[in-house]
Motif scaffolding. Sequence first.
Motif, PDB file in Angstrom:
ATOM      1  N   LEU A  29       0.826  -1.206   0.000  1.00 18.45           N
ATOM      2  CA  LEU A  29       0.000   0.000   0.000  1.00 18.45           C
ATOM      3  C   LEU A  29       0.861   1.256   0.000  1.00 18.45           C
ATOM      4  O   LEU A  29       0.547   2.226  -0.704  1.00 18.45           O
ATOM      5  CB  LEU A  29      -0.933  -0.007   1.210  1.00 18.45           C
ATOM      6  N   ALA A  30       1.940   1.264   0.764  1.00 19.60           N
ATOM      7  CA  ALA A  30       2.835   2.415   0.781  1.00 19.60           C
ATOM      8  C   ALA A  30       3.459   2.636  -0.594  1.00 19.60           C
ATOM      9  O   ALA A  30       3.604   3.780  -1.059  1.00 19.60           O
ATOM     10  CB  ALA A  30       3.924   2.221   1.830  1.00 19.60           C
ATOM     11  N   ALA A  31       3.817   1.558  -1.267  1.00 16.93           N
ATOM     12  CA  ALA A  31       4.416   1.665  -2.597  1.00 16.93           C
ATOM     13  C   ALA A  31       3.402   2.180  -3.620  1.00 16.93           C
ATOM     14  O   ALA A  31       3.733   2.998  -4.481  1.00 16.93           O
ATOM     15  CB  ALA A  31       4.964   0.309  -3.028  1.00 16.93           C
ATOM     16  N   VAL A  32       2.167   1.702  -3.521  1.00 17.79           N
ATOM     17  CA  VAL A  32       1.117   2.180  -4.424  1.00 17.79           C
ATOM     18  C   VAL A  32       0.871   3.668  -4.204  1.00 17.79           C
ATOM     19  O   VAL A  32       0.731   4.443  -5.166  1.00 17.79           O
ATOM     20  CB  VAL A  32      -0.192   1.390  -4.210  1.00 17.79           C
ATOM     21  N   ASN A  33       0.847   4.094  -2.963  1.00 19.66           N
ATOM     22  CA  ASN A  33       0.622   5.511  -2.681  1.00 19.66           C
ATOM     23  C   ASN A  33       1.796   6.376  -3.114  1.00 19.66           C
ATOM     24  O   ASN A  33       1.603   7.540  -3.480  1.00 19.66           O
ATOM     25  CB  ASN A  33       0.305   5.709  -1.198  1.00 19.66           C
ATOM     26  N   VAL A  35       3.406   5.812  -5.840  1.00 20.14           N
ATOM     27  CA  VAL A  35       3.097   5.961  -7.266  1.00 20.14           C
ATOM     28  C   VAL A  35       2.018   7.024  -7.462  1.00 20.14           C
ATOM     29  O   VAL A  35       2.119   7.878  -8.347  1.00 20.14           O
ATOM     30  CB  VAL A  35       2.638   4.611  -7.865  1.00 20.14           C
ATOM     31  N   CYS A  36       0.988   6.978  -6.637  1.00 18.49           N
ATOM     32  CA  CYS A  36      -0.120   7.937  -6.752  1.00 18.49           C
ATOM     33  C   CYS A  36       0.376   9.369  -6.596  1.00 18.49           C
ATOM     34  O   CYS A  36      -0.032  10.271  -7.343  1.00 18.49           O
ATOM     35  CB  CYS A  36      -1.189   7.640  -5.705  1.00 18.49           C
ATOM     36  N   VAL A  37       1.255   9.597  -5.639  1.00 15.96           N
ATOM     37  CA  VAL A  37       1.796  10.934  -5.417  1.00 15.96           C
ATOM     38  C   VAL A  37       2.622  11.380  -6.609  1.00 15.96           C
ATOM     39  O   VAL A  37       2.475  12.505  -7.116  1.00 15.96           O
ATOM     40  CB  VAL A  37       2.646  10.965  -4.133  1.00 15.96           C
TER      41      VAL A  37
END
Length: 224
Positions: A29-33, A35-37
């Motif tokens: 989840l931290a890695a996905v977020n 990417v989102c940022v």
Amino acid sequence: MVTGETELTAQHIVWDWNGTLLADNDAVLAAVNRVCVDFGRAGGPITLDEWRAVFSRPIVQCYERLLGRTLSTADWARLDALYHDEYRKLLHTCRLAQGVPDLLRDWRVGGRTQSLLSMWFHHELVPLVTEFGIAELFGRIDGLRASTGGGSKAEHLAEHLAEQGLKPGDVVLIGDVVDDAHAADQVGAACVLVSTGVMNRPALEATGVPVVDTLTEAVGLLTR
């Protein structure tokens, strides 16, 4: 809770790694977020439930829905690098799933065999599994040998079984995503899915294979 067809027999388990044997949801989840940022997604950080709702394969299409844009080849390369850089930073915080390694040892003591098949990079997977002290419990460990991830698991599973001389009818794959069920179906193996990973339960149940909440329940289906 167990849903789906539960009449299963198996002499060999093929274990998935991420989200199955390795409890890594927080790192994912931290890695996905991250990417989102970097890609300027509006709305702030996403939650695990939101990621589970959108997650699917091919993974590039999943990110296109999440980010609300088409991804070019260059975009995907940058996204893939961002994700894995952040994930690796947090990998040291991940732990083995509840019940591991005892479940693996008990299965082996029972005279049956098991192996590990992951879509995580092979050259990183083997040292990690070794560091956790469970490498010797598997007859074979295979990870992704390509430079980027996101493809289908079916061809990798077929090769994994062939290398061990295993008959698909004697095998059950235990994983946490729909792709695991599809891979097992394509090679003729059974499958049990656990709801501990990055896909929501309705998506898992739609495959028709047994869906359980813990690895203990998964192995229990095979040892009745």
